[in-house]
Design a protein around this motif. Structure first.
Motif, PDB file in Angstrom:
ATOM      1  N   TYR A   6     -57.151  13.183 -34.436  1.00  0.00           N
ATOM      2  CA  TYR A   6     -55.928  12.714 -35.088  1.00  0.00           C
ATOM      3  C   TYR A   6     -56.191  11.412 -35.824  1.00  0.00           C
ATOM      4  O   TYR A   6     -57.108  10.659 -35.485  1.00  0.00           O
ATOM      5  CB  TYR A   6     -54.782  12.564 -34.092  1.00  0.00           C
ATOM      6  CG  TYR A   6     -54.881  11.412 -33.127  1.00  0.00           C
ATOM      7  CD1 TYR A   6     -54.118  10.256 -33.312  1.00  0.00           C
ATOM      8  CD2 TYR A   6     -55.719  11.476 -32.007  1.00  0.00           C
ATOM      9  CE1 TYR A   6     -54.185   9.198 -32.411  1.00  0.00           C
ATOM     10  CE2 TYR A   6     -55.791  10.427 -31.104  1.00  0.00           C
ATOM     11  CZ  TYR A   6     -55.024   9.291 -31.313  1.00  0.00           C
ATOM     12  OH  TYR A   6     -55.095   8.242 -30.429  1.00  0.00           O
ATOM     13  N   THR A   7     -55.402  11.176 -36.872  1.00  0.00           N
ATOM     14  CA  THR A   7     -55.556   9.992 -37.705  1.00  0.00           C
ATOM     15  C   THR A   7     -54.315   9.112 -37.603  1.00  0.00           C
ATOM     16  O   THR A   7     -53.313   9.488 -36.998  1.00  0.00           O
ATOM     17  CB  THR A   7     -55.761  10.384 -39.188  1.00  0.00           C
ATOM     18  OG1 THR A   7     -54.496  10.791 -39.750  1.00  0.00           O
ATOM     19  CG2 THR A   7     -56.776  11.508 -39.336  1.00  0.00           C
ATOM     20  N   ASP A   8     -54.384   7.948 -38.253  1.00  0.00           N
ATOM     21  CA  ASP A   8     -53.184   7.137 -38.413  1.00  0.00           C
ATOM     22  C   ASP A   8     -52.489   7.523 -39.714  1.00  0.00           C
ATOM     23  O   ASP A   8     -52.887   8.483 -40.383  1.00  0.00           O
ATOM     24  CB  ASP A   8     -53.515   5.645 -38.371  1.00  0.00           C
ATOM     25  CG  ASP A   8     -54.495   5.212 -39.459  1.00  0.00           C
ATOM     26  OD1 ASP A   8     -54.662   5.965 -40.456  1.00  0.00           O
ATOM     27  OD2 ASP A   8     -55.084   4.127 -39.332  1.00  0.00           O
ATOM     28  N   ALA A   9     -51.470   6.782 -40.094  1.00  0.00           N
ATOM     29  CA  ALA A   9     -50.707   7.110 -41.302  1.00  0.00           C
ATOM     30  C   ALA A   9     -51.549   6.959 -42.568  1.00  0.00           C
ATOM     31  O   ALA A   9     -51.234   7.561 -43.594  1.00  0.00           O
ATOM     32  CB  ALA A   9     -49.464   6.223 -41.387  1.00  0.00           C
ATOM     33  N   ASP A  13     -59.384   8.256 -39.030  1.00  0.00           N
ATOM     34  CA  ASP A  13     -59.498   8.827 -37.692  1.00  0.00           C
ATOM     35  C   ASP A  13     -59.239   7.781 -36.617  1.00  0.00           C
ATOM     36  O   ASP A  13     -59.774   6.668 -36.666  1.00  0.00           O
ATOM     37  CB  ASP A  13     -60.895   9.425 -37.492  1.00  0.00           C
ATOM     38  CG  ASP A  13     -61.095  10.720 -38.271  1.00  0.00           C
ATOM     39  OD1 ASP A  13     -60.106  11.235 -38.830  1.00  0.00           O
ATOM     40  OD2 ASP A  13     -62.243  11.214 -38.305  1.00  0.00           O
ATOM     41  N   VAL A  14     -58.406   8.172 -35.626  1.00  0.00           N
ATOM     42  CA  VAL A  14     -58.099   7.295 -34.500  1.00  0.00           C
ATOM     43  C   VAL A  14     -58.861   7.740 -33.256  1.00  0.00           C
ATOM     44  O   VAL A  14     -59.444   6.933 -32.543  1.00  0.00           O
ATOM     45  CB  VAL A  14     -56.587   7.275 -34.216  1.00  0.00           C
ATOM     46  CG1 VAL A  14     -56.282   6.473 -32.953  1.00  0.00           C
ATOM     47  CG2 VAL A  14     -55.831   6.707 -35.405  1.00  0.00           C
ATOM     48  N   ALA A  49     -49.199  11.388 -39.935  1.00  0.00           N
ATOM     49  CA  ALA A  49     -50.597  11.417 -39.515  1.00  0.00           C
ATOM     50  C   ALA A  49     -51.148  12.831 -39.681  1.00  0.00           C
ATOM     51  O   ALA A  49     -50.401  13.806 -39.773  1.00  0.00           O
ATOM     52  CB  ALA A  49     -50.711  10.976 -38.060  1.00  0.00           C
ATOM     53  N   LEU A  50     -52.473  12.931 -39.702  1.00  0.00           N
ATOM     54  CA  LEU A  50     -53.135  14.228 -39.759  1.00  0.00           C
ATOM     55  C   LEU A  50     -53.658  14.594 -38.377  1.00  0.00           C
ATOM     56  O   LEU A  50     -54.033  13.723 -37.584  1.00  0.00           O
ATOM     57  CB  LEU A  50     -54.307  14.200 -40.740  1.00  0.00           C
ATOM     58  CG  LEU A  50     -54.026  13.792 -42.178  1.00  0.00           C
ATOM     59  CD1 LEU A  50     -55.316  13.851 -42.997  1.00  0.00           C
ATOM     60  CD2 LEU A  50     -52.947  14.665 -42.804  1.00  0.00           C
ATOM     61  N   ALA A  51     -53.682  15.891 -38.089  1.00  0.00           N
ATOM     62  CA  ALA A  51     -54.334  16.425 -36.894  1.00  0.00           C
ATOM     63  C   ALA A  51     -55.168  17.613 -37.351  1.00  0.00           C
ATOM     64  O   ALA A  51     -54.677  18.467 -38.088  1.00  0.00           O
ATOM     65  CB  ALA A  51     -53.303  16.846 -35.853  1.00  0.00           C
ATOM     66  N   PHE A 198     -40.075  13.347 -40.499  1.00  0.00           N
ATOM     67  CA  PHE A 198     -40.795  12.322 -41.232  1.00  0.00           C
ATOM     68  C   PHE A 198     -40.911  12.635 -42.720  1.00  0.00           C
ATOM     69  O   PHE A 198     -41.177  11.754 -43.521  1.00  0.00           O
ATOM     70  CB  PHE A 198     -42.218  12.178 -40.668  1.00  0.00           C
ATOM     71  CG  PHE A 198     -42.265  11.802 -39.211  1.00  0.00           C
ATOM     72  CD1 PHE A 198     -41.267  11.043 -38.639  1.00  0.00           C
ATOM     73  CD2 PHE A 198     -43.320  12.219 -38.426  1.00  0.00           C
ATOM     74  CE1 PHE A 198     -41.313  10.691 -37.300  1.00  0.00           C
ATOM     75  CE2 PHE A 198     -43.385  11.871 -37.086  1.00  0.00           C
ATOM     76  CZ  PHE A 198     -42.387  11.109 -36.519  1.00  0.00           C
ATOM     77  N   LEU A 199     -40.750  13.909 -43.070  1.00  0.00           N
ATOM     78  CA  LEU A 199     -40.984  14.291 -44.460  1.00  0.00           C
ATOM     79  C   LEU A 199     -39.957  15.323 -44.923  1.00  0.00           C
ATOM     80  O   LEU A 199     -40.281  16.497 -45.078  1.00  0.00           O
ATOM     81  CB  LEU A 199     -42.411  14.838 -44.629  1.00  0.00           C
ATOM     82  CG  LEU A 199     -42.900  15.012 -46.070  1.00  0.00           C
ATOM     83  CD1 LEU A 199     -43.064  13.669 -46.755  1.00  0.00           C
ATOM     84  CD2 LEU A 199     -44.224  15.773 -46.095  1.00  0.00           C
ATOM     85  N   PRO A 200     -38.700  14.920 -45.132  1.00  0.00           N
ATOM     86  CA  PRO A 200     -37.726  15.860 -45.677  1.00  0.00           C
ATOM     87  C   PRO A 200     -38.047  16.182 -47.129  1.00  0.00           C
ATOM     88  O   PRO A 200     -38.885  15.524 -47.753  1.00  0.00           O
ATOM     89  CB  PRO A 200     -36.400  15.087 -45.561  1.00  0.00           C
ATOM     90  CG  PRO A 200     -36.806  13.653 -45.628  1.00  0.00           C
ATOM     91  CD  PRO A 200     -38.139  13.567 -44.937  1.00  0.00           C
TER      92      PRO A 200
END
Length: 292
Positions: A6-9, A13-14, A49-51, A198-200
């Motif tokens: 997973y990443t941050d915004a 990569d976190v 964030a991405l996963a 988070f993303l309408p």
């Protein structure tokens, strides 16, 4: 199958999600994933964030979060769009003054053209390899990016492959292959369910009266506060577009109704206390892509 990164915004990569369960859905009408975390683990994903699972098609962007406070569950459930679903939040349109968008050439070169045309180069790219697949194709007017690409590749017996390389989700054309699906199960009751999107939808393509290139088209945009105007504030992979078809409307009515529609689409955060059932996964379940 691999571990979930997973990443941050900012898409850096976190770490690895050690205790996560994930259910990915792929197809012509559903391209999303559900990522479930134990709240006691103390991990919370950031907005957008991405996963992803490196080296596979499994991945995408978190767009909302559900909280379940039932003591026997106590989870954070993140809902996301897969790479395929993210493509469908952008609209393939005809060139100005043209009836249709027509493409011709090698498949991966066309995918690179579409990535640029859709304005998603911040997160997507196309393979530079020769797919040895030639395409001559006319897109439907105002079609979602994934839907249009899927139909285009299907017309020549090909499918879309997407793999995240640590910087971009890379698109490529491959011969079509069939896959099977593993289903998630329904379990556990809900005491409190809170949803935060988070993303309408932030870009509404309003289609009014007229035919083909003469059709009345208005583009409306919502900013981070949900205010609607004709000025775009979200670009690239943060753009979430949808078509609003109101074929009997003139310019004034189309503008009025389009603004109302986009404002409605901003009201997506909810909370509910009841005993409904929700779908969750009990182990890491990765359903393979089924699209041709």
């Amino acid at each position: 199958m691999g571990v979930i990164t997973y990443t941050d915004a900012e898409r850096i990569d976190v770490g690895i999600l050690q205790e996560a369960t994930c259910d990915f859905s792929f197809g012509s009408d559903e391209n999303s994933f559900v990522l479930t975390l134990d709240r006691k683990a103390g991990i919370a994903l950031e907005r957008c964030a991405l996963a992803y699972i490196e080296g596979t098609e499994f991945g995408g962007m978190v767009v909302s979060c559900d909280t379940n406070t039932e003591p026997s569950v106590n989870t954070l459930q993140y809902l996301g769009l897969t790479w395929h679903g993210m493509l469908d939040t952008h609209i393939i349109e005809p060139e100005p003054g043209q009836d249709y968008l027509i493409v011709s050439g090698e498949a991966n070169a066309i995918l690179a053209f579409l990535v640029s045309r859709l304005g998603i180069e911040d997160l997507f790219a196309a393979s530079t390899e020769d797919s040895h697949i030639h395409i001559d194709y006319q897109f439907n007017r105002y079609v979602g990016g994934y839907t249009g690409i899927r139909r285009m590749l299907s017309s020549v017996g090909a499918k879309l492959h997407i793999e995240y390389n640590g910087e971009r989700a890379v698109l490529s054309a491959l011969p079509a292959v069939d896959y099977s699906i593993t289903q998630a199960i329904d379990t556990d009751k809900l005491v409190l369910k809170m949803s935060s999107c988070f993303l309408p939808v932030n870009h509404l393509v309003c289609l009014g009266e007229g035919e083909l290139k003469e059709r009345n088209v208005i583009h409306l945009y919502a900013n981070e506060k949900g205010q609607v105007s004709q000025t775009q504030t979200f670009f690239g992979s943060l753009e979430n577009a949808m078509v609003y078809d109101y074929s009997s409307a003139g310019p004034d009515e189309l503008m009025e109704e389009g603004v109302k529609k986009l404002e409605e689409l901003q009201n997506v955060d909810t909370s509910e206390a009841n005993s409904s059932r929700i779908r969750i996964t009990t182990s890491t379940m990765l359903s393979a892509p089924t699209m041709p």
